[in-house]
Motif scaffolding. Structure first.
Motif, PDB file in Angstrom:
ATOM      1  N   SER A 199     -48.437 -12.971  14.595  1.00  0.00           N
ATOM      2  CA  SER A 199     -47.372 -13.088  13.592  1.00  0.00           C
ATOM      3  C   SER A 199     -47.946 -12.971  12.173  1.00  0.00           C
ATOM      4  CB  SER A 199     -46.625 -14.419  13.759  1.00  0.00           C
ATOM      5  OG  SER A 199     -47.516 -15.518  13.695  1.00  0.00           O
ATOM      6  N   TRP A 200     -49.014 -12.200  12.052  1.00  0.00           N
ATOM      7  CA  TRP A 200     -49.623 -11.957  10.737  1.00  0.00           C
ATOM      8  C   TRP A 200     -49.771 -10.451  10.552  1.00  0.00           C
ATOM      9  CZ3 TRP A 200     -50.638 -15.066   6.678  1.00  0.00           C
ATOM     10  CH2 TRP A 200     -51.382 -14.513   5.619  1.00  0.00           C
ATOM     11  N   TYR A 201     -49.115  -9.913   9.503  1.00  0.00           N
ATOM     12  CA  TYR A 201     -49.081  -8.468   9.303  1.00  0.00           C
ATOM     13  C   TYR A 201     -50.254  -8.036   8.431  1.00  0.00           C
ATOM     14  CZ  TYR A 201     -46.794  -3.901   9.384  1.00  0.00           C
ATOM     15  OH  TYR A 201     -46.480  -2.584   9.612  1.00  0.00           O
ATOM     16  N   THR A 202     -51.414  -7.820   9.071  1.00  0.00           N
ATOM     17  CA  THR A 202     -52.577  -7.312   8.349  1.00  0.00           C
ATOM     18  C   THR A 202     -52.286  -5.921   7.823  1.00  0.00           C
ATOM     19  OG1 THR A 202     -53.964  -8.560   9.877  1.00  0.00           O
ATOM     20  CG2 THR A 202     -55.053  -6.893   8.515  1.00  0.00           C
ATOM     21  N   ASN A 203     -51.926  -5.033   8.759  1.00  0.00           N
ATOM     22  CA  ASN A 203     -51.472  -3.678   8.460  1.00  0.00           C
ATOM     23  C   ASN A 203     -50.905  -3.091   9.741  1.00  0.00           C
ATOM     24  OD1 ASN A 203     -51.349  -2.424   5.858  1.00  0.00           O
ATOM     25  ND2 ASN A 203     -53.557  -2.763   5.649  1.00  0.00           N
ATOM     26  N   GLY A 204     -50.212  -1.958   9.631  1.00  0.00           N
ATOM     27  CA  GLY A 204     -49.497  -1.416  10.779  1.00  0.00           C
ATOM     28  C   GLY A 204     -50.375  -1.130  11.973  1.00  0.00           C
ATOM     29  N   ARG A 244     -40.620 -13.402   4.923  1.00  0.00           N
ATOM     30  CA  ARG A 244     -42.062 -13.620   4.782  1.00  0.00           C
ATOM     31  C   ARG A 244     -42.808 -12.318   4.520  1.00  0.00           C
ATOM     32  NH1 ARG A 244     -46.403 -13.624   3.754  1.00  0.00           N
ATOM     33  NH2 ARG A 244     -48.197 -14.869   4.451  1.00  0.00           N
ATOM     34  N   TRP A 245     -42.328 -11.195   5.105  1.00  0.00           N
ATOM     35  CA  TRP A 245     -43.046  -9.921   5.026  1.00  0.00           C
ATOM     36  C   TRP A 245     -42.101  -8.826   4.509  1.00  0.00           C
ATOM     37  CZ3 TRP A 245     -48.111 -10.527   5.697  1.00  0.00           C
ATOM     38  CH2 TRP A 245     -48.561 -11.586   6.475  1.00  0.00           C
ATOM     39  N   PRO A 246     -41.646  -8.929   3.278  1.00  0.00           N
ATOM     40  CA  PRO A 246     -40.672  -7.942   2.774  1.00  0.00           C
ATOM     41  C   PRO A 246     -41.257  -6.534   2.704  1.00  0.00           C
ATOM     42  CG  PRO A 246     -41.497  -9.320   0.989  1.00  0.00           C
ATOM     43  CD  PRO A 246     -41.990  -9.936   2.262  1.00  0.00           C
ATOM     44  N   GLY A 247     -40.559  -5.572   3.295  1.00  0.00           N
ATOM     45  CA  GLY A 247     -40.990  -4.185   3.262  1.00  0.00           C
ATOM     46  C   GLY A 247     -41.959  -3.795   4.345  1.00  0.00           C
ATOM     47  N   GLY A 273     -52.991  -2.577  -1.166  1.00  0.00           N
ATOM     48  CA  GLY A 273     -53.098  -3.518  -2.272  1.00  0.00           C
ATOM     49  C   GLY A 273     -51.956  -3.417  -3.251  1.00  0.00           C
ATOM     50  N   SER A 274     -51.167  -2.340  -3.142  1.00  0.00           N
ATOM     51  CA  SER A 274     -50.041  -2.151  -4.064  1.00  0.00           C
ATOM     52  C   SER A 274     -48.708  -2.247  -3.352  1.00  0.00           C
ATOM     53  CB  SER A 274     -50.163  -0.779  -4.755  1.00  0.00           C
ATOM     54  OG  SER A 274     -51.381  -0.692  -5.477  1.00  0.00           O
ATOM     55  N   GLY A 275     -48.691  -2.948  -2.235  1.00  0.00           N
ATOM     56  CA  GLY A 275     -47.457  -3.118  -1.494  1.00  0.00           C
ATOM     57  C   GLY A 275     -47.369  -2.170  -0.312  1.00  0.00           C
ATOM     58  N   TRP A 322     -55.963  22.564  11.976  1.00  0.00           N
ATOM     59  CA  TRP A 322     -55.803  21.239  12.565  1.00  0.00           C
ATOM     60  C   TRP A 322     -56.301  20.134  11.628  1.00  0.00           C
ATOM     61  CZ3 TRP A 322     -52.279  20.274  15.869  1.00  0.00           C
ATOM     62  CH2 TRP A 322     -51.834  21.305  16.708  1.00  0.00           C
ATOM     63  N   THR A 323     -55.751  20.180  10.426  1.00  0.00           N
ATOM     64  CA  THR A 323     -56.017  19.149   9.432  1.00  0.00           C
ATOM     65  C   THR A 323     -54.722  18.450   9.067  1.00  0.00           C
ATOM     66  OG1 THR A 323     -55.804  20.797   7.671  1.00  0.00           O
ATOM     67  CG2 THR A 323     -58.039  20.290   8.451  1.00  0.00           C
ATOM     68  N   LEU A 324     -54.860  17.238   8.546  1.00  0.00           N
ATOM     69  CA  LEU A 324     -53.734  16.416   8.124  1.00  0.00           C
ATOM     70  C   LEU A 324     -53.846  16.151   6.634  1.00  0.00           C
ATOM     71  CD1 LEU A 324     -51.293  14.494   8.810  1.00  0.00           C
ATOM     72  CD2 LEU A 324     -53.013  12.684   9.144  1.00  0.00           C
ATOM     73  N   ASP A 325     -52.823  16.467   5.891  1.00  0.00           N
ATOM     74  CA  ASP A 325     -52.767  16.207   4.461  1.00  0.00           C
ATOM     75  C   ASP A 325     -52.414  14.735   4.253  1.00  0.00           C
ATOM     76  OD1 ASP A 325     -52.249  16.013   1.768  1.00  0.00           O
ATOM     77  OD2 ASP A 325     -50.716  17.580   1.720  1.00  0.00           O
ATOM     78  N   THR A 326     -53.346  13.972   3.696  1.00  0.00           N
ATOM     79  CA  THR A 326     -53.142  12.524   3.520  1.00  0.00           C
ATOM     80  C   THR A 326     -52.769  12.158   2.082  1.00  0.00           C
ATOM     81  OG1 THR A 326     -55.440  12.024   2.941  1.00  0.00           O
ATOM     82  CG2 THR A 326     -54.896  12.165   5.292  1.00  0.00           C
ATOM     83  N   SER A 327     -52.467  13.144   1.259  1.00  0.00           N
ATOM     84  CA  SER A 327     -52.221  12.917  -0.170  1.00  0.00           C
ATOM     85  C   SER A 327     -51.122  11.879  -0.398  1.00  0.00           C
ATOM     86  CB  SER A 327     -51.794  14.224  -0.845  1.00  0.00           C
ATOM     87  OG  SER A 327     -52.767  15.230  -0.662  1.00  0.00           O
ATOM     88  N   GLY A 328     -51.366  11.039  -1.401  1.00  0.00           N
ATOM     89  CA  GLY A 328     -50.326  10.128  -1.870  1.00  0.00           C
ATOM     90  C   GLY A 328     -49.992   9.005  -0.934  1.00  0.00           C
ATOM     91  N   GLY A 329     -50.900   8.658  -0.017  1.00  0.00           N
ATOM     92  CA  GLY A 329     -50.634   7.565   0.908  1.00  0.00           C
ATOM     93  C   GLY A 329     -50.765   6.210   0.250  1.00  0.00           C
ATOM     94  N   SER A 330     -50.219   5.214   0.886  1.00  0.00           N
ATOM     95  CA  SER A 330     -50.279   3.857   0.332  1.00  0.00           C
ATOM     96  C   SER A 330     -51.691   3.293   0.379  1.00  0.00           C
ATOM     97  CB  SER A 330     -49.318   2.933   1.086  1.00  0.00           C
ATOM     98  OG  SER A 330     -49.636   2.898   2.466  1.00  0.00           O
ATOM     99  N   ARG A 331     -52.559   3.868   1.212  1.00  0.00           N
ATOM    100  CA  ARG A 331     -53.947   3.438   1.268  1.00  0.00           C
ATOM    101  C   ARG A 331     -54.911   4.546   0.858  1.00  0.00           C
ATOM    102  NH1 ARG A 331     -55.023  -0.076   6.640  1.00  0.00           N
ATOM    103  NH2 ARG A 331     -56.952  -0.454   5.473  1.00  0.00           N
TER     104      ARG A 331
END
Length: 747
Positions: A199-204, A244-247, A273-275, A322-331
């Motif tokens: 019951s602790w949201y470290t990350n997805g 407790r865990w908004p968003g 770190g920015s939500g 076979w690449t993934l564009d990760t631009s602009g992610g939250s991490r």
């Protein structure tokens, strides 16, 4: 300038991957395989083929893992930091023990699925050493890595690697190792529960990894505590308390309309770190995690997540590079950042999730995965070490699952054929003589034909000439001795008042053998057997059996006879007869047959019936209704029918029947509770559940939820039928030709 990370660096917070046993009823279930193309075309439209791993894809994955384990275990020269020593895969970056365990998971897969004894030894040393060195008194594993402030992430991620190795290696491990590894896994799960991680949201990716740890603990123990913990962890990952865990939790970017999520898109939020928000690279890790979880337990909610994650990522995937564009992610907020897309989710969805749109992409992606990981063998990258155990290894485990499941079938049928054809002594009633499989209960000729169907299956699969000879002698004799002038087969068995049931059931056995053996039979015998089959079909048509509701398994068996006759001749008469027989089985005229036909207990929302349940009515004398054992027999017949002609209506019936009886199946003992049936009303009665429907739905019907159960059921089928070789049971004789033989003949 775009920065390309060939493997990715995501090892900090991620983890992946993936009674009488026969009863008293001689079930009507003679079924034929989809082997060689024959005269008849499709009936009512072929079901779309389910994508399956190609031989070349499997070979590529096997070669990659084998070469990788060999390369990473041997020091090429004194300056090479990458080698195996004392249970540890040294990489030159050795401060994260769980990160470097990935090659041990790959070695476990090779030991289990390729029989590689060296790899098996490396895997055992890996996990024995990790448990001895890193297990703490409270069940956790440590020390923490890098900036981690506690042992929970280390514990969860190593537990999932250990659990994966334990699941795949259990058949080869001694009881002491199984107990020790299970204790270490459950100790880790207990720590995570006590520590509040569910019951602790470290990350997805972490909250989904916690669910995987609980799923593995439940899979290897059957302890309801871990089942409840799994449900808690999964529910929290998707819908944490928003006060407790908004968003945080599951976010839909496209709301699906299908239950499996295949037309939706979404992700579990990740915060750098920015939500909380969307991070493509970590959604890829979530997809890896979900793929392994689905491999562990087949949970349809997890399949839904796989679809959501895949669809969320797909617009960002370059399917050439076979690449993934990760631009602009939250991490990973960097612009123009890309990483390789090596996730097993795409192939697993194509192979087990019915995603035909992804199937054409699989081989290309696997080729790039091969290239990426082979390149990574030349550099030190703990991301590669970790991902070797989660991405190509997951793919290999999924790709080789069917061959592993089927492993016991050929030895079982070969041994059974040898045993039942040879008389052990003068008092043994079970032997083959003059075209007849004698059993000691010899008043039902069709019942004793089953070993010949099994012999035909062995001959078709291996070219075994002894098996071929036994099958030919059996059907030649049966046609000569039991064929009547009107095309029927007799005499009737037991309390049967006419030749129709005997005719249907033998015709289906004959048709099965004929399809399987056509490439080996001479033209004269093909003609003779085909004539016998079509004459039987003609008799049933003239006799009015296609509009007479004897019972559910019988009316469906009549449809199978017509389908076999059409497949073998291409004669439109039998195509029309098939349509008539199937329509009558499902919807007989209620004025004349009130209460008979198909009864739906759960209405399906999808065309293949996978979310529905139902049965064909059976009447034991007190009116039509539900009988669990005979619904299992109906499932056998529907399975044969689907393999004969690919009719999607037969697939729908398979799903409905399977789902109807599933709540009554004990998937540990593999028994079916038949209490309160219309034909078997006795309370507390159970029989072995040996039906091929479960495995064929997993292999050919896209039922990934059933896939984790197949190997266990087949192991019990092996046990049940080997036990039955020691006593006389006509049900066993008949079912040899319909249950394990059907599984061997399935494509």
């Amino acid at each position: 300038m775009k920065a390309v990370v060939a493997i990715g660096s995501l090892v900090i917070t991620a983890c992946v991957l993936a009674a009488s046993p026969f009863g008293s009823t001689v079930a009507l279930a003679a079924r034929a395989p989809a082997f060689q193309p024959t005269a008849g075309g499709p009936l009512a439209g072929d079901a779309a083929p389910v994508a399956s791993p190609s031989d070349s894809d499997r070979a590529r994955l096997l070669s990659l893992l084998s070469d990788s384990v060999t390369s990473l275990s041997v020091q090429s020269d004194p300056s090479d930091p990458r080698y195996f020593s004392g249970g540890v895969w040294l990489s030159g970056q050795d401060d994260c023990f769980r990160c470097n365990t990935g090659p041990g998971v790959a070695a476990a897969a090779l030991g289990a699925r390729a029989g590689d004894a060296t790899a098996l030894d490396l895997a055992i040393q890996t996990f024995d050493h990790a448990i001895a060195t890193h297990r703490q008194a409270d069940g956790s594993f440590g020390p923490p890595w890098g900036t981690e402030t506690g042992p929970d992430i280390q514990t969860m991620m190593f537990a999932n690697e250990l659990g994966t190795a334990l699941v795949v290696l259990s058949p080869q491990l001694d009881p002491g190792h199984i107990q020790a590894w299970t204790s270490a896994l459950t100790g880790a799960a207990d720590f995570l529960i006590r520590n509040g991680n569910l019951s602790w949201y470290t990350n997805g990716n972490i909250v989904l990894g916690n669910a995987l740890a609980m799923g593995l603990a439940y899979r290897v123990t059957g302890n309801a505590t871990y089942q409840a913990a799994y449900e808690q962890a999964l529910a929290f990952a998707l819908t944490p308390d928003q006060v407790r865990w908004p968003g945080y939790g599951l976010v839909y970017s496209v709301t699906p309309t299908f239950s499996d999520g295949s037309d939706g898109a979404g992700y579990l939020t990740e915060s750098g770190g920015s939500g909380p928000g969307y991070d493509p690279e970590y959604t890829g890790l979530q997809a890896d995690m979900a793929t392994r979880l689905f491999w562990v337990n087949g949970d349809q909610r997890v399949l839904r997540l796989m679809n959501l994650f895949m669809n969320q990522l797909r617009p960002r995937i370059d399917t050439t590079a076979w690449t993934l564009d990760t631009s602009g992610g939250s991490r990973h907020q960097d612009q123009h950042r890309i990483v390789s897309f090596n996730s097993p989710v795409l192939a697993a969805l194509a192979w087990q999730g019915g995603r035909e749109d992804l199937a054409p992409l699989v081989s290309s992606q696997i080729a790039m995965i091969d290239q990426n990981f082979r390149y990574a063998l030349t550099v030190t990258d703990i991301g590669m070490y970790y991902n070797l155990g989660s991405e190509p290894t997951s793919l290999f485990l999924v790709a080789t699952q069917r061959a592993t499941d089927r492993g016991p079938l050929l030895p079982l049928l070969t041994d059974a054929m040898d045993s039942l054809s040879s008389r052990s002594g003068p008092s043994d009633p079970r032997y083959f003589s003059g075209g007849v499989w004698l059993s000691g209960q010899d008043d039902c000729f069709r019942c004793n034909i089953g070993p010949a169907v099994a012999a035909a299956a062995v001959a078709a699969s291996t070219g075994d000439r002894l098996a071929f000879g036994l099958a030919v002698l059996t059907f030649d004799h049966a046609i000569a001795a039991h064929r009547q002038a009107d095309g029927s087969f007799g005499p009737p068995s037991g309390g049967e008042t006419g030749d129709d049931i005997q005719t249907t059931m033998f015709a289906n056995e004959l048709g099965t053998a004929l399809i399987a053996l056509t490439p080996q039979l001479d033209p004269g015998r093909i003609q003779a057997w085909t004539t016998a089959l079509t004459d039987a079909a003609d008799f049933l048509i003239r006799n009015g059996n296609l509009s007479w509701y004897t019972n559910g398994n019988i009316v469906l068996g009549n449809a199978l006879t017509m389908a076999l006759a059409y497949r073998l001749t291409g004669n439109a008469t039998y195509q029309a007869a098939y349509e008539q027989a199937l329509a009558f089985a499902l919807t007989p005229d209620q004025q004349f047959w009130p209460g008979y036909g198909l009864v739906t207990t759960v209405t399906s929302t999808v065309s293949d019936g996978r979310d529905g349940a139902g049965y064909l009515t059976e009447n034991g004398g007190s009116g039509p209704g539900y009988d669990a054992e005979l619904t299992s027999a109906q499932a056998d017949v529907a399975t044969q029918l689907f393999l004969v002609n690919g009719d999607p209506r037969a697939l729908r019936l398979m799903n409905l029947f399977m789902n109807q009886i599933r709540p009554r199946i004990d998937t540990t003992a593999w028994t079916l509770d038949t209490s309160g049936g219309t034909r078997h009303p006795q309370p507390g009665r159970s029989v072995g559940f040996n039906s091929p429907v479960l495995a064929v739905l997993a292999w050919e019907g896209g039922r990934g939820d059933l896939a984790p159960l197949v190997s266990s059921q087949i192991a019990m089928i092996d046990h049940n039928f080997r036990g039955a070789l020691t006593y006389t049971n006509t049900g066993m004789y008949y079912n040899f030709g319909t249950e394990p033989a059907s599984l061997l003949l399935a494509p």
